[in-house]
Motif scaffolding. Structure first.
Motif, PDB file in Angstrom:
ATOM      1  N   THR A   1      44.461  35.413  36.781  1.00  0.00           N
ATOM      2  CA  THR A   1      43.091  35.919  36.655  1.00  0.00           C
ATOM      3  C   THR A   1      42.147  34.915  36.005  1.00  0.00           C
ATOM      4  OG1 THR A   1      43.673  36.962  34.571  1.00  0.00           O
ATOM      5  CG2 THR A   1      43.827  38.320  36.558  1.00  0.00           C
TER       6      THR A   1
ATOM      7  N   TRP B   1      38.062  36.689  40.434  1.00  0.00           N
ATOM      8  CA  TRP B   1      37.740  37.070  41.808  1.00  0.00           C
ATOM      9  C   TRP B   1      38.749  36.518  42.810  1.00  0.00           C
ATOM     10  CZ3 TRP B   1      34.822  40.952  42.871  1.00  0.00           C
ATOM     11  CH2 TRP B   1      33.839  41.336  41.970  1.00  0.00           C
TER      12      TRP B   1
ATOM     13  N   CYS C   1      41.957  36.089  42.213  1.00  0.00           N
ATOM     14  CA  CYS C   1      43.113  36.984  42.071  1.00  0.00           C
ATOM     15  C   CYS C   1      42.853  38.294  42.804  1.00  0.00           C
ATOM     16  CB  CYS C   1      43.387  37.233  40.590  1.00  0.00           C
ATOM     17  SG  CYS C   1      44.706  38.411  40.280  1.00  0.00           S
ATOM     18  N   PHE C   2      41.641  38.818  42.656  1.00  0.00           N
ATOM     19  CA  PHE C   2      41.284  40.069  43.326  1.00  0.00           C
ATOM     20  C   PHE C   2      41.361  39.917  44.846  1.00  0.00           C
ATOM     21  CE2 PHE C   2      37.961  42.758  45.220  1.00  0.00           C
ATOM     22  CZ  PHE C   2      38.474  44.001  44.902  1.00  0.00           C
TER      23      PHE C   2
ATOM     24  N   SER D   1      44.995  39.487  45.954  1.00  0.00           N
ATOM     25  CA  SER D   1      45.705  40.765  45.811  1.00  0.00           C
ATOM     26  C   SER D   1      45.319  41.724  46.925  1.00  0.00           C
ATOM     27  CB  SER D   1      45.400  41.389  44.458  1.00  0.00           C
ATOM     28  OG  SER D   1      45.831  40.567  43.423  1.00  0.00           O
ATOM     29  N   LEU D   2      44.036  41.750  47.255  1.00  0.00           N
ATOM     30  CA  LEU D   2      43.574  42.616  48.339  1.00  0.00           C
ATOM     31  C   LEU D   2      44.202  42.202  49.662  1.00  0.00           C
ATOM     32  CD1 LEU D   2      41.670  45.013  48.407  1.00  0.00           C
ATOM     33  CD2 LEU D   2      39.851  43.461  49.064  1.00  0.00           C
TER      34      LEU D   2
END
Length: 137
Positions: free
Chosen positions: A21, A27, A29-30, A33-34
């Motif tokens: 992160t 962002w 990582c987000f 992950s998505l």
């Protein structure tokens, strides 16, 4: 332990590519992950479809049973571990309520909203009229 490790290796490799992160304010990582969740969702969808095909089940029955269980089971285990780890189990109640609310509101509301926007943008077609305006004049 060896069997569980062997079964989990592909998932561990997939999620090892998710960066920490600290990069890009979290962002990156987000986004990764998505993307990983999308890949897992595709795998679950394909496996559920194949299982339904092998068992000669209609797609609706497969979606209602196998996919619904697959989305609710992780929430059940998370609530169970939260209840065991806390004296009053407040977080497990919040987890159950929150996850079911998200499942209902996003699972039903988001497709309904997208379909409403699509129908409002395209207008009534002959197919739509024949299907939904039966008996209306």
């Amino acid at each position: 332990d060896y069997i569980n490790h062997f079964l989990a290796v592909p998932w561990k490799v997939l999620f090892a590519f998710v960066p920490p992160t600290d990069y890009c304010g979290g962002w990156l990582c987000f986004g990764c992950s998505l993307f990983a969740i999308g890949v897992v969702t595709m795998v679950i969808n394909d496996l559920a479809s194949l299982l339904g095909c092998v068992l000669c089940l209609p797609a609706e029955v497969t979606a209602i049973t196998f996919v619904a269980v697959g989305t609710s089971l992780p929430d059940t285990f998370a609530s169970m571990s939260a209840a065991k780890g806390e004296q009053y189990a407040d977080s497990s109640i919040g987890n159950v309520t929150g996850s079911n609310s998200v499942n209902v509101f996003l699972g039903l509301g988001l497709p309904w909203m997208i379909a409403s926007f699509a129908w409002a943008g395209t207008g009534e077609s002959i197919r739509w009229q024949s299907k939904y305006q039966f008996g209306l004049s």
